[in-house]
Design a protein around this motif. Structure first.
Motif, PDB file in Angstrom:
ATOM      1  N   ARG A  59       0.833  -1.210   0.000  1.00  0.00           N
ATOM      2  CA  ARG A  59       0.000   0.000   0.000  1.00  0.00           C
ATOM      3  C   ARG A  59       0.861   1.251   0.000  1.00  0.00           C
ATOM      4  O   ARG A  59       0.587   2.219  -0.723  1.00  0.00           O
ATOM      5  N   LEU A  60       1.897   1.265   0.827  1.00  0.00           N
ATOM      6  CA  LEU A  60       2.779   2.423   0.877  1.00  0.00           C
ATOM      7  C   LEU A  60       3.526   2.600  -0.439  1.00  0.00           C
ATOM      8  O   LEU A  60       3.685   3.731  -0.936  1.00  0.00           O
ATOM      9  N   HIS A  61       3.982   1.500  -0.998  1.00  0.00           N
ATOM     10  CA  HIS A  61       4.684   1.566  -2.281  1.00  0.00           C
ATOM     11  C   HIS A  61       3.767   2.115  -3.369  1.00  0.00           C
ATOM     12  O   HIS A  61       4.182   2.928  -4.201  1.00  0.00           O
ATOM     13  N   HIS A  62       2.511   1.699  -3.356  1.00  0.00           N
ATOM     14  CA  HIS A  62       1.572   2.116  -4.392  1.00  0.00           C
ATOM     15  C   HIS A  62       1.258   3.610  -4.311  1.00  0.00           C
ATOM     16  O   HIS A  62       1.132   4.285  -5.344  1.00  0.00           O
ATOM     17  N   ILE A  63       1.141   4.145  -3.100  1.00  0.00           N
ATOM     18  CA  ILE A  63       0.752   5.548  -2.943  1.00  0.00           C
ATOM     19  C   ILE A  63       1.926   6.493  -3.201  1.00  0.00           C
ATOM     20  O   ILE A  63       1.745   7.675  -3.490  1.00  0.00           O
ATOM     21  N   GLY A  64       3.149   5.976  -3.111  1.00  0.00           N
ATOM     22  CA  GLY A  64       4.320   6.828  -3.301  1.00  0.00           C
ATOM     23  C   GLY A  64       4.555   7.190  -4.757  1.00  0.00           C
ATOM     24  O   GLY A  64       3.931   6.659  -5.679  1.00  0.00           O
ATOM     25  N   GLU A  65       5.473   8.122  -4.951  1.00  0.00           N
ATOM     26  CA  GLU A  65       5.859   8.545  -6.299  1.00  0.00           C
ATOM     27  C   GLU A  65       7.023   7.694  -6.783  1.00  0.00           C
ATOM     28  O   GLU A  65       7.989   7.484  -6.048  1.00  0.00           O
ATOM     29  N   PRO A  66       6.968   7.195  -8.016  1.00  0.00           N
ATOM     30  CA  PRO A  66       8.115   6.435  -8.524  1.00  0.00           C
ATOM     31  C   PRO A  66       9.399   7.264  -8.451  1.00  0.00           C
ATOM     32  O   PRO A  66       9.395   8.460  -8.769  1.00  0.00           O
ATOM     33  N   LEU A  67      10.472   6.639  -8.038  1.00  0.00           N
ATOM     34  CA  LEU A  67      11.735   7.360  -7.917  1.00  0.00           C
ATOM     35  C   LEU A  67      12.186   7.913  -9.259  1.00  0.00           C
ATOM     36  O   LEU A  67      12.852   8.954  -9.311  1.00  0.00           O
ATOM     37  N   GLN A  68      11.817   7.256 -10.351  1.00  0.00           N
ATOM     38  CA  GLN A  68      12.242   7.727 -11.669  1.00  0.00           C
ATOM     39  C   GLN A  68      11.710   9.118 -11.988  1.00  0.00           C
ATOM     40  O   GLN A  68      12.301   9.840 -12.788  1.00  0.00           O
ATOM     41  N   THR A  69      10.602   9.531 -11.364  1.00  0.00           N
ATOM     42  CA  THR A  69      10.124  10.905 -11.534  1.00  0.00           C
ATOM     43  C   THR A  69      10.489  11.783 -10.343  1.00  0.00           C
ATOM     44  O   THR A  69      10.725  12.985 -10.495  1.00  0.00           O
ATOM     45  N   TYR A  70      10.537  11.201  -9.143  1.00  0.00           N
ATOM     46  CA  TYR A  70      10.870  11.978  -7.943  1.00  0.00           C
ATOM     47  C   TYR A  70      12.308  12.476  -7.996  1.00  0.00           C
ATOM     48  O   TYR A  70      12.588  13.632  -7.648  1.00  0.00           O
ATOM     49  N   PHE A  71      13.227  11.620  -8.447  1.00  0.00           N
ATOM     50  CA  PHE A  71      14.647  11.977  -8.393  1.00  0.00           C
ATOM     51  C   PHE A  71      14.972  13.208  -9.233  1.00  0.00           C
ATOM     52  O   PHE A  71      15.585  14.159  -8.723  1.00  0.00           O
ATOM     53  N   PRO A  72      14.603  13.253 -10.525  1.00  0.00           N
ATOM     54  CA  PRO A  72      14.944  14.456 -11.294  1.00  0.00           C
ATOM     55  C   PRO A  72      14.210  15.702 -10.801  1.00  0.00           C
ATOM     56  O   PRO A  72      14.727  16.818 -10.935  1.00  0.00           O
ATOM     57  N   ARG A  73      13.046  15.514 -10.224  1.00  0.00           N
ATOM     58  CA  ARG A  73      12.272  16.667  -9.747  1.00  0.00           C
ATOM     59  C   ARG A  73      12.780  17.208  -8.418  1.00  0.00           C
ATOM     60  O   ARG A  73      12.858  18.436  -8.229  1.00  0.00           O
ATOM     61  N   ALA A  74      13.154  16.323  -7.501  1.00  0.00           N
ATOM     62  CA  ALA A  74      13.404  16.753  -6.119  1.00  0.00           C
ATOM     63  C   ALA A  74      14.836  16.566  -5.641  1.00  0.00           C
ATOM     64  O   ALA A  74      15.212  17.149  -4.613  1.00  0.00           O
ATOM     65  N   ILE A  75      15.651  15.778  -6.352  1.00  0.00           N
ATOM     66  CA  ILE A  75      16.968  15.422  -5.831  1.00  0.00           C
ATOM     67  C   ILE A  75      18.107  15.891  -6.730  1.00  0.00           C
ATOM     68  O   ILE A  75      19.107  16.426  -6.244  1.00  0.00           O
ATOM     69  N   ALA A  76      17.980  15.703  -8.030  1.00  0.00           N
ATOM     70  CA  ALA A  76      19.118  15.891  -8.932  1.00  0.00           C
ATOM     71  C   ALA A  76      19.748  17.282  -8.827  1.00  0.00           C
ATOM     72  O   ALA A  76      20.965  17.427  -8.942  1.00  0.00           O
ATOM     73  N   GLY A  77      18.937  18.315  -8.618  1.00  0.00           N
ATOM     74  CA  GLY A  77      19.460  19.683  -8.614  1.00  0.00           C
ATOM     75  C   GLY A  77      19.893  20.209  -7.260  1.00  0.00           C
ATOM     76  O   GLY A  77      20.294  21.371  -7.162  1.00  0.00           O
ATOM     77  N   LEU A  78      19.842  19.391  -6.222  1.00  0.00           N
ATOM     78  CA  LEU A  78      20.187  19.876  -4.877  1.00  0.00           C
ATOM     79  C   LEU A  78      21.692  20.069  -4.735  1.00  0.00           C
ATOM     80  O   LEU A  78      22.490  19.328  -5.297  1.00  0.00           O
ATOM     81  N   PRO A  79      22.092  21.050  -3.949  1.00  0.00           N
ATOM     82  CA  PRO A  79      23.527  21.207  -3.658  1.00  0.00           C
ATOM     83  C   PRO A  79      24.017  20.068  -2.767  1.00  0.00           C
ATOM     84  O   PRO A  79      23.218  19.342  -2.176  1.00  0.00           O
ATOM     85  N   ALA A  80      25.325  19.946  -2.677  1.00  0.00           N
ATOM     86  CA  ALA A  80      25.890  18.873  -1.851  1.00  0.00           C
ATOM     87  C   ALA A  80      25.431  19.021  -0.410  1.00  0.00           C
ATOM     88  O   ALA A  80      25.440  20.132   0.140  1.00  0.00           O
ATOM     89  N   PRO A  81      25.016  17.926   0.230  1.00  0.00           N
ATOM     90  CA  PRO A  81      24.596  17.998   1.629  1.00  0.00           C
ATOM     91  C   PRO A  81      25.804  18.092   2.552  1.00  0.00           C
ATOM     92  O   PRO A  81      26.931  17.775   2.171  1.00  0.00           O
ATOM     93  N   ARG A  82      25.558  18.505   3.777  1.00  0.00           N
ATOM     94  CA  ARG A  82      26.603  18.535   4.784  1.00  0.00           C
ATOM     95  C   ARG A  82      26.302  17.474   5.829  1.00  0.00           C
ATOM     96  O   ARG A  82      25.374  17.630   6.619  1.00  0.00           O
ATOM     97  N   PRO A  83      27.035  16.369   5.818  1.00  0.00           N
ATOM     98  CA  PRO A  83      26.741  15.280   6.762  1.00  0.00           C
ATOM     99  C   PRO A  83      27.026  15.702   8.198  1.00  0.00           C
ATOM    100  O   PRO A  83      27.818  16.600   8.448  1.00  0.00           O
TER     101      PRO A  83
END
Length: 208
Positions: free
Chosen positions: A184-208
């Motif tokens: 159920r959780l997997h079904h309601i989520g957004e596929p990573l193939q669309t989430y990644f370019p939208r929300a992750i690819a353009g982020l600056p480097a994180p600070r661990p």
């Protein structure tokens, strides 16, 4: 049986066996290749894990973001071989990744790793903790691994996020309900193939 409280109540009633880290890994390996068409389902909920022994994670922890990403790219052939072996065995591999926003540095790093896996056939879905709460109820979500009809493991971690073994359940109702929960959780989520370019690819480097 689909909410968080219902799942917890079911697992509390089931006969779980607590496994230390070494025993869990051995038990997992023993069962994995016979899980059949129901496949592998994983729910990840923590926002920070310790990945000791992973060179990319260690580079990320050391502040070398570019080296961390380079090591992920270098691991791509190994990822392809592993997932091709699963596909040849008829084993589906699905993961639901719960994220809190704004993203933790660890989750930003891990989603780069999962993006590499997703491109090779691992079916990764991303949902926020608010989405998960709206679907299955509020409260800390467990980390679960479901192996077909064989077993479900609730994965345990130390307060610092290091692996600390698992509790294994093998009663049919517990396994089926946990698999349906993750599905159920997997079904309601957004596929990573669309989430990644939208929300992750353009982020600056994180600070661990």
């Amino acid at each position: 049986m689909g909410g968080l409280l219902e799942l917890r109540a079911l697992l509390d009633r089931a006969r779980g066996l607590r496994l230390d880290p070494e025993t869990y890994l051995a038990d997992f390996e023993d069962r994995f290749w016979r899980i059949g068409p129901e496949g592998f389902w994983k729910l990840e909920s923590l926002q920070d894990y310790q990945e000791s022994g992973c060179t990319s994670w260690e580079a990320f922890q050391g502040g070398d973001w570019e080296k961390s990403l380079s090591l992920i790219r270098e691991s791509q052939p190994d990822i392809e071989r592993q997932l091709a072996k699963l596909a040849a065995a008829g084993i589906g591999h699905r993961r639901a990744r719960v994220v809190a926003e704004p993203l933790s540095p660890y989750v930003q790093w891990e989603l780069h790793v999962l993006h590499a896996k997703d491109r090779c056939g691992e079916n990764v879905s991303v949902l926020t903790d608010d989405q998960a709460a709206a679907l299955v109820g509020a409260g800390p979500l467990p980390d679960l691994v479901v192996l077909g009809d064989e077993a479900v493991y609730q994965i345990h971690y130390t307060p610092g996020g290091a692996p600390d073994g698992a509790t294994r359940y093998f009663e049919a109702e517990a396994v089926r309900s946990a698999r349906d929960f993750v599905r159920r959780l997997h079904h309601i989520g957004e596929p990573l193939q669309t989430y990644f370019p939208r929300a992750i690819a353009g982020l600056p480097a994180p600070r661990p």
